[in-house]
Design an enzyme around this catalytic site. Structure first.
Site, PDB file in Angstrom:
ATOM      1  N   LYS A   1       0.826  -1.202   0.000  1.00  0.00           N
ATOM      2  CA  LYS A   1       0.000   0.000   0.000  1.00  0.00           C
ATOM      3  C   LYS A   1       0.859   1.249   0.000  1.00  0.00           C
ATOM      4  O   LYS A   1       1.929   1.296   0.597  1.00  0.00           O
ATOM      5  CB  LYS A   1      -0.887   0.000   1.261  1.00  0.00           C
TER       6      LYS A   1
ATOM      7  N   ARG B   1       0.165   5.249   1.071  1.00  0.00           N
ATOM      8  CA  ARG B   1      -0.794   6.184   1.670  1.00  0.00           C
ATOM      9  C   ARG B   1      -0.568   7.568   1.086  1.00  0.00           C
ATOM     10  O   ARG B   1       0.524   8.121   1.161  1.00  0.00           O
ATOM     11  CB  ARG B   1      -0.653   6.217   3.194  1.00  0.00           C
TER      12      ARG B   1
ATOM     13  N   THR C   1     -11.548   4.383   9.065  1.00  0.00           N
ATOM     14  CA  THR C   1     -12.403   4.850   7.966  1.00  0.00           C
ATOM     15  C   THR C   1     -12.668   3.750   6.942  1.00  0.00           C
ATOM     16  O   THR C   1     -13.496   3.929   6.054  1.00  0.00           O
ATOM     17  CB  THR C   1     -11.752   6.034   7.238  1.00  0.00           C
TER      18      THR C   1
END
Length: 313
Positions: free
Chosen positions: A193, A195, A224
């Protein structure tokens, strides 16, 4: 010399504290928590704790600042009432991710939180699957990080099939996913990932075979759901079957996280009760695993100076 054990419930998760008390075979200590119209808090002990071994169950979940302030008031009240030892049972620790400075002029917020709790009188801290294990280094008092993973795996055993793949949604969750995979006897895939902001992430690569496999995405917490949803998008692009499961110890679930997961096709969400339960009628089917038995056993052992080795992460 043993001390009388007294357990108090902070206002952030009374049901969990009540169940911990039931597991211990005791009643919760009498107290009053009042919120004034201007937002100030008042905590009042309604029974003596002089010389007692006091435990306060209170996660610092959203609203984080209010709940952290309440915990500080709990510690100060118990210290001034001459408790022999004050243990903060913080099933979910807010600010645990703020364990380093963001830029040269920023605070180390987790350290400031640790300092405040200790100065208020906390003599021992118990957490559950804390996001940053290095948080222990900010405390000068005993710090015990319990793990709910065995309880989560017990629940997942009846929810997964033998061809399921455990998915780590980012590199930070690899160790956790590996633990899940070992306990469940399932292979692991990893999402790499990037960010881009506090709410925007992008998975650039999936390491491992998910094609034609059902998946369970695991993490320690879901805030979230941006990371989880992006992982689901990535594994779907690699041919994973529709309708993944998601499992996380802490269901923070703010900013329409459940709506995001529903839109991504999440079949079911498994969380613990470290954070107070949400009302029924959510857009994603949710199953809750209680950590009350785990916390109660930890308190039982701490009260008699026993080992927590098989309970900690």
């Amino acid at each position: 010399m043993s001390h009388t054990l007294t357990l108090f419930a902070g206002s952030a998760n009374v049901e969990l504290a009540r169940e911990v008390a039931r597991q211990l075979g005791i009643t919760l200590g009498a107290r009053t928590v009042e919120r004034f119209p201007d937002g100030e808090l008042s905590v009042q002990l309604e029974e003596s704790v002089r010389g007692h071994d006091v435990y306060v169950v209170h996660p610092t979940a959203p609203p984080v600042n209010d709940n952290l302030m309440e915990l500080l008031l709990w510690a100060d009240a118990c210290r001034r009432a001459a408790a022999a030892r004050i243990t903060a049972i913080i099933p979910y620790v807010g600010y645990a991710r703020a364990d380093r400075r963001q830029g040269k002029r920023g605070p180390v917020t987790a350290r400031a939180m640790a300092d405040a709790l200790q100065r208020a009188g906390v003599g021992q801290v118990v957490t559950v699957d804390v996001h940053s294990p290095q948080l222990e280094g900010f405390f000068h008092v005993p710090f015990e990080n319990l793990t709910a993973v065995p309880l989560m795996c017990d629940a997942l055993h009846e929810m997964v099939t033998p061809d399921t793949v455990v998915v780590a949604p980012d590199l930070g969750a690899v160790r956790l996913a590996t633990t899940y995979g070992q306990r469940l006897g399932l292979p692991v895939a990893i999402c790499r990932k990037e960010r881009r902001s506090g709410t925007e992430v992008r998975v650039t690569r999936v390491i491992g075979d998910v094609r034609d496999h059902p998946c369970v995405v695991v993490d320690d917490m879901i805030t979230t759901a941006a990371t989880v949803v992006e992982a689901i998008r990535a594994i779907a692009g690699e041919g994973a079957r529709d309708g993944p499961l998601v499992a996380a110890t802490h269901g923070v679930l703010v900013d329409d996280a459940l709506g995001r997961m529903a839109h991504a096709g999440v079949r079911e969400l498994l969380v613990t009760d470290t954070i107070a339960a949400r009302p029924d009628g959510q857009p994603v089917a949710m199953r809750t695993v209680s950590v009350a038995r785990l916390i109660a056993e930890a308190i039982r052992r701490l009260a008699r100076e026993g080992s927590l080795r098989d309970l900690i992460a």
